[in-house]
Design an enzyme around this catalytic site. Sequence first.
Site, PDB file in Angstrom:
ATOM      1  CB  THR A  12      -0.939  -0.002   1.231  1.00  0.00           C
ATOM      2  OG1 THR A  12      -1.820  -1.123   1.131  1.00  0.00           O
ATOM      3  CG2 THR A  12      -1.768   1.267   1.303  1.00  0.00           C
ATOM      4  CB  THR A  89       0.360  -3.553   6.554  1.00  0.00           C
ATOM      5  OG1 THR A  89      -0.902  -3.463   5.882  1.00  0.00           O
ATOM      6  CG2 THR A  89       1.026  -2.183   6.591  1.00  0.00           C
TER       7      THR A  89
END
Length: 326
Positions: A12, A89
């Site tokens: 991300t 993540t």
Amino acid sequence: MQKCALITTGGTIVSRIDPATGLAMPVLSGADLMASLKPYGDVGVVEIHDVVRVASPQISLPDWVAIHQRVQALAQRDDIAGIVVTHGTSTLEETAWFLDLAVDTPKPIVVTGAQRNASEPDFDGPRNLYNALLICRSEQARGQGVMVALNDHINAAREATKSHTLDVETFQSGEWGYLGAIVRQKVTFHRRSCRRLHVPLRAQSLPQVDIVPMYVGASGAALRAALQDGAAGIVVQAVASGHVNEALFDAVLQARQRDVPVVLSTRIPRGGTRAGYGFTGSSQLMLEHGAVLAGDLSPWKARILLMLAIQAGKAGTAQLRQLFDT
């Protein structure tokens, strides 16, 4: 300021919305990330290495080997003070723990990411990256192993766990707490990580180790299928402090009869595994058949230690118990 190295792997933190689809994709380079730090002023010399650019569910074992080789090579250079690795993540804690085990250096290695992509007005990537660079140059960070740093907090790789799918406060260290924090651009450590372990990466590939979950009515079929598929090791995501039912216990015995290492972890976030009870499928009975307790390691982190142990030739029961107890 000393030179830091930046390794990007996707996720991300390097993603933005594709106008054609309205969906975020990893498209930014390390240079793009560094450009986002202009509001923070001079961030010093940073050497950029774009190793792979994928969503973190797509990180593979060959990617881990490539990232390890780049990190270890950079750590051996006298002109590099420390290394920052940006990562998605979803699997960040796995890559961080793999590097913590496999890389041998006192230099700081900081893994960071973002929960919000670069198209969002409150993109958290630049602040996380800036903080990671501060840690990278901190003398206090030396000898701390690989750290996970997001949202102004510093976690040990062994302890860091993603706890929320969306919250920027997602990475937690469970009952042990954070190693430290970054407040007003000052890095402060409150404790050191005492449980450090190094298992060198000797091979160019990692062995197949599968995770098999225990749940009400588990048949043991998943474990037997993993054996049939050639698994070199098995991690059982057990219940409570390391227990399974009779059907899964029988499958564990089949694995042990084939001399396949079996490590018992638990689906419970805190407390870890321990020997106990006398019913069929208890942790105590599986230990008597050569299984190994994972301690406080999650199933996915236990898998990484088992993979590295097997490729390093430390797959015997006594050797594994020593590693997992360290």
